[in-house]
Design a protein around this motif. Structure first.
Motif, mmCIF file in Angstrom:
data_model
loop_
_atom_site.group_PDB
_atom_site.id
_atom_site.type_symbol
_atom_site.label_atom_id
_atom_site.label_comp_id
_atom_site.label_asym_id
_atom_site.label_seq_id
_atom_site.Cartn_x
_atom_site.Cartn_y
_atom_site.Cartn_z
ATOM 1 N N GLU A 41 48.053 48.301 38.195
ATOM 2 C CA GLU A 41 48.152 46.622 38.794
ATOM 3 C C GLU A 41 48.153 45.835 37.624
ATOM 4 O O GLU A 41 46.181 45.908 38.289
ATOM 5 C CB GLU A 41 49.433 46.387 39.931
ATOM 6 N N GLN A 42 48.257 44.848 37.533
ATOM 7 C CA GLN A 42 47.744 43.750 37.525
ATOM 8 C C GLN A 42 47.369 42.873 38.494
ATOM 9 O O GLN A 42 48.515 42.776 39.699
ATOM 10 C CB GLN A 42 48.363 42.582 36.384
ATOM 11 N N VAL A 43 45.958 42.543 39.366
ATOM 12 C CA VAL A 43 46.228 41.314 39.806
ATOM 13 C C VAL A 43 45.623 39.550 39.929
ATOM 14 O O VAL A 43 45.554 39.273 38.655
ATOM 15 C CB VAL A 43 44.447 41.760 41.323
ATOM 16 N N ILE A 44 46.897 38.636 40.624
ATOM 17 C CA ILE A 44 46.977 37.590 40.553
ATOM 18 C C ILE A 44 46.837 36.726 41.168
ATOM 19 O O ILE A 44 47.212 36.968 42.651
ATOM 20 C CB ILE A 44 48.722 37.423 39.396
ATOM 21 N N ASP A 45 45.540 35.976 41.832
ATOM 22 C CA ASP A 45 45.491 35.076 43.022
ATOM 23 C C ASP A 45 45.468 33.688 42.565
ATOM 24 O O ASP A 45 45.796 33.481 41.672
ATOM 25 C CB ASP A 45 43.835 35.093 42.860
ATOM 26 N N ARG A 68 37.989 28.137 44.268
ATOM 27 C CA ARG A 68 38.143 29.204 44.945
ATOM 28 C C ARG A 68 37.655 30.406 44.286
ATOM 29 O O ARG A 68 37.300 31.439 45.037
ATOM 30 C CB ARG A 68 38.834 29.325 46.503
ATOM 31 N N TRP A 69 39.236 30.705 43.730
ATOM 32 C CA TRP A 69 38.973 32.237 43.170
ATOM 33 C C TRP A 69 37.185 32.519 41.989
ATOM 34 O O TRP A 69 36.845 33.488 42.238
ATOM 35 C CB TRP A 69 39.619 31.887 41.997
ATOM 36 N N SER A 70 36.853 30.885 41.328
ATOM 37 C CA SER A 70 35.410 31.238 40.711
ATOM 38 C C SER A 70 34.331 31.753 41.680
ATOM 39 O O SER A 70 33.884 32.537 40.826
ATOM 40 C CB SER A 70 35.416 30.501 40.005
ATOM 41 N N GLY A 71 34.477 30.869 42.400
ATOM 42 C CA GLY A 71 33.251 31.152 43.451
ATOM 43 C C GLY A 71 32.585 29.824 43.338
ATOM 44 O O GLY A 71 31.486 30.217 44.302
ATOM 45 N N ALA A 72 32.841 28.789 43.023
ATOM 46 C CA ALA A 72 32.490 27.796 42.878
ATOM 47 C C ALA A 72 32.091 27.273 44.036
ATOM 48 O O ALA A 72 31.285 26.530 44.740
ATOM 49 C CB ALA A 72 33.072 26.692 41.777
ATOM 50 N N SER A 132 41.244 40.501 38.623
ATOM 51 C CA SER A 132 42.395 39.852 38.945
ATOM 52 C C SER A 132 42.188 38.318 38.225
ATOM 53 O O SER A 132 41.105 37.665 37.409
ATOM 54 C CB SER A 132 42.177 39.120 40.256
ATOM 55 N N PHE A 133 43.391 37.658 37.943
ATOM 56 C CA PHE A 133 43.535 36.547 36.697
ATOM 57 C C PHE A 133 44.048 35.745 38.552
ATOM 58 O O PHE A 133 44.305 35.894 39.561
ATOM 59 C CB PHE A 133 45.726 36.261 36.623
ATOM 60 N N ASN A 134 43.821 34.552 37.354
ATOM 61 C CA ASN A 134 43.861 32.835 38.736
ATOM 62 C C ASN A 134 44.975 31.749 38.244
ATOM 63 O O ASN A 134 44.726 31.446 37.291
ATOM 64 C CB ASN A 134 42.582 32.326 38.479
ATOM 65 N N ASP A 157 49.812 39.787 32.286
ATOM 66 C CA ASP A 157 51.285 40.467 30.615
ATOM 67 C C ASP A 157 52.604 40.716 31.979
ATOM 68 O O ASP A 157 52.277 41.840 32.489
ATOM 69 C CB ASP A 157 50.788 41.911 30.481
ATOM 70 N N LEU A 158 53.391 40.127 31.495
ATOM 71 C CA LEU A 158 54.616 39.713 32.293
ATOM 72 C C LEU A 158 55.501 41.381 32.279
ATOM 73 O O LEU A 158 56.462 41.807 32.672
ATOM 74 C CB LEU A 158 55.733 38.726 32.000
ATOM 75 N N GLY A 159 54.660 42.306 31.446
ATOM 76 C CA GLY A 159 55.917 42.977 30.917
ATOM 77 C C GLY A 159 55.511 44.605 31.404
ATOM 78 O O GLY A 159 55.804 45.467 32.266
ATOM 79 N N LYS A 160 54.364 44.139 32.635
ATOM 80 C CA LYS A 160 53.504 45.197 33.780
ATOM 81 C C LYS A 160 53.299 44.622 34.795
ATOM 82 O O LYS A 160 53.897 43.688 35.382
ATOM 83 C CB LYS A 160 51.931 45.517 33.545
ATOM 84 N N PRO A 161 53.222 45.977 35.443
ATOM 85 C CA PRO A 161 53.479 45.742 36.764
ATOM 86 C C PRO A 161 52.736 44.436 38.338
ATOM 87 O O PRO A 161 51.046 44.747 37.563
ATOM 88 C CB PRO A 161 53.745 46.742 37.820
ATOM 89 N N VAL A 162 52.502 43.652 38.965
ATOM 90 C CA VAL A 162 51.503 43.296 39.450
ATOM 91 C C VAL A 162 50.994 43.322 41.295
ATOM 92 O O VAL A 162 52.392 43.341 41.405
ATOM 93 C CB VAL A 162 52.211 41.541 38.943
ATOM 94 N N ILE A 163 50.357 42.521 41.197
ATOM 95 C CA ILE A 163 49.503 42.528 42.369
ATOM 96 C C ILE A 163 49.730 41.098 42.778
ATOM 97 O O ILE A 163 49.032 40.571 42.830
ATOM 98 C CB ILE A 163 49.370 43.457 43.478
ATOM 99 N N THR A 164 49.495 39.953 44.057
ATOM 100 C CA THR A 164 49.782 38.444 44.045
ATOM 101 C C THR A 164 48.738 38.689 45.715
ATOM 102 O O THR A 164 49.169 39.594 45.956
ATOM 103 C CB THR A 164 50.748 38.439 44.578
ATOM 104 N N SER A 165 47.682 38.130 45.374
ATOM 105 C CA SER A 165 46.832 37.745 46.227
ATOM 106 C C SER A 165 46.598 36.230 46.613
ATOM 107 O O SER A 165 46.248 35.374 45.501
ATOM 108 C CB SER A 165 45.242 38.402 45.859
#
Length: 279
Positions: free
Chosen positions: A166-170, A176-180, A196-198, A227-235
């Protein structure tokens, strides 16, 4: 009823016997805003107030985790939300908390649930009626039922680092995602789940607080590498704005998105979980 309804649609439907309107505003700590007081000062006529701060698992060490089914059903019954209700949710929150309420209602068995596009801000901007005080509806039966197939635990996400099933999307902001930018919660690390993607949740809305159209939503996800054709986990930070991503994907017909409920509050607080930063 569509999953996203307009203010005009709601104004025309008001008074229908099966329609329930719900203010599910919750604010981030430190804003100094009281959602219940704001609701009582002025809400959409007929709306009841859903206290999201109470709809949590109070026994869990991580904040804001999903509540047990029985607790959720009991709270819905007391609000007059029952089996067969058409439920329209709105909020006046910077973190768009109606999406969290939508996710919970669907997970716990409600079938006909929508979000008011633009929320109460758009309703007010159009000069539509408001009511003061507190609404009370007759208790209705809400069947306690739970489908957690779209919920992921820390163990799931750890295993997914290797399987990459599964892809992870933040949904947090880019800094905050980058850590800056440091996490606002004390003791929580900076950065993101490796790989993870942001997609900051704010990028899914127009300037007036309404959702972008389907083509623009699709382009926003794809532009971030998803990739919207693959499953996702959101965070996200604590499982709230991650639900905005799930709702937006639902709007474009993608319903294989799951919520990592512990999100960065849980992941960033564990010294053993791997963290990534982006220079």
């Amino acid at each position: 009823m569509d999953s996203l309804v307009s203010t005009e649609w709601l104004a025309n439907e008001m008074g229908a016997s099966d329609l329930r309107i719900v203010d599910c505003t919750k604010h981030l700590p430190g804003t100094g805003r009281d959602p219940l007081a704001e609701y009582e000062a002025g809400h959409i006529p007929g709306a009841v107030f859903m206290d999201l701060s109470d709809l949590v698992d109070s026994t869990h060490p991580v904040e804001n985790m999903l509540p047990p089914a029985e607790k959720f059903a009991s709270r819905m019954q007391s609000l007059g939300l029952g089996d067969g209700s058409r439920i329209v949710l709105y909020d006046d929150s910077a973190v768009k908390t109606s999406a969290r309420a939508w996710f919970m209602l669907k997970m716990f068995g409600a079938h006909d649930v929508a979000i008011l596009d633009g929320g109460i801000a758009k309703w007010k901007a159009e000069g539509r009626a408001l009511t003061q005080g507190k609404e009370s509806l007759r208790h209705r039966h809400f069947t306690a039922w739970q489908d957690d197939s779209n919920v992921r635990t820390k163990a799931h996400v750890l295993a997914n680092l290797h399987s990459k099933d599964e892809q992870v999307i933040d949904a947090r902001g880019a800094a905050r995602w980058s850590g800056a930018e440091e996490d606002p919660r004390p003791g929580i690390a900076s950065g993101h789940i490796p790989g993870s993607f942001n997609v900051p949740f704010t990028t899914l809305y127009n300037a007036d607080g309404t959702f972008k159209d389907k083509a623009a939503l699709k382009a926003t996800f794809e532009g971030a590498g998803v990739d919207l054709g693959k499953p996702v986990i959101t965070s996200c930070g604590s499982g709230v704005t991650a639900c905005v991503l799930i709702f937006a994907m639902h709007l474009i017909g993608k319903d294989d998105a799951a919520l990592y409920d512990g999100s960065w509050t849980e992941w960033g607080n564990d010294p053993d979980t791997p963290k990534a930063v982006k220079a």
